[in-house]
Design a protein around this motif. Sequence first.
Motif: not given
Length: 363
Positions: A96, A123, A126-127, A130, A170, A175, A177, A196, A200, A230
């Motif tokens: 990213h 971010e 991306l969230q 998902d 979320l 994330n 992760r 996510t 990252e 990350r």
Amino acid sequence: MKIGIIGIPRCGKTSLFNAVTRGSAVIGSYSTANEPNIGTVQVPDARLDALAEIYSPKKTTYAEIQWVDYPYAGISSSGIDQQLMQSLGELDVLVHVVRSFTEESVPHEYGSIDVDRDIGILELELQFSDLELIEKRIGRIESEMRSVKSVERSELERHQNLLEKMKLHLEKGFNLRTFELSEIESQEIKHYNFVTLIPELLVINIGEGQLGDIEEIINNIETKHASQDRAIVLICAKVEAELSTMSLGEALEFRSELGLIGDPPLNNAIAITYDMLGLHSFLTAGEDECRAWPIQKGLTAPQAAGKIHSDLERGFIRVEVASYEELLLAGSMAELKKRGQLRTEGKQYIVKDGDVMNVLFNV
Ligand SMILES: Nc1nc2c(ncn2[C@@H]2O[C@H](COP(=O)(O)OP(=O)(O)OP(=O)(O)O)[C@@H](O)[C@H]2O)c(=O)[nH]1
Ligand SMILES: [Mg+2]
């Protein structure tokens, strides 16, 4: 391995892509093209170079990384492109890129330079992606439940429960992760390709004028954005892209003149990526081929052998092993054997980084 470069418009994605692939994709095109740039690079490995010196093999095979530089169109405020998100989900690592360089000649998408805001915007996207996927799936499960038998229903309910918990995670702004999953649950949700969930690497793209302030910038970013899920690095993508067009020696000289600390971005990104993914490599050596094999740390010898070919795992008998250093000292596996220094290991052996292996098998 596949690494994807994402980021808001004009943050320096393609410049970074060129730097790591020594490529010449058009920069400053403002992503008018909707096709991603794709480039494959070999993972530099000095150990493999040395083995190739000894064996002069017909073929030397380095590990490979495919880099994909995505156009921003799919992941901008204009909305999420589901097809693109699906392809992001297949990546091993997300890089990213965040703009920190201030050059006014490059207009900023949101009118001002604000690293924290920009990290947050992407971010969130991306969230959202998902979240949308989960909501759709939950909706479908609800309609499926009406028409299934009770045994299947409890299975669906359990899965729905899991998705509901992930959704909540979320919605809190985390994330996936950082969502704790059992081994079975991980397998169960694998096919969703949640973005996510992917490890990252945050790349802060600084301007040439900020090279003197690296420490201050990194401290600031780490305070706000460091988390266990990350890694963060600073680079100057424009300069690195220029350096990547030079010979290695020339580039090295310029790097030190410019005060660029650390390894070139490709080496750096690979080291961080291997670390994040828990990878290391074993080697095979012979007159036909010398090769590096990236594997998950902690694999046993048969599991590692399975990366070469499934027959080698199935019919595994034992493995002859030497560390790369031992082999280098002796000059060949045959010489090691003669000296009685070639170890023989069985099925329980845990492969170490830099092991040179000769697998004995029978199928
Ligand atoms: N000064 C400076 N300019 C940079 C740097 N990185 C990128 N740029 C400039 O920013 C512009 C956009 O760079 P790209 O690498 O094309 O950025 P991108 O994120 O791929 O852009 P899109 O694909 O259009 O979203 C170009 O004019 C680059 O020269 C940097 O580190 N310093
Ligand atoms: Mg681009």
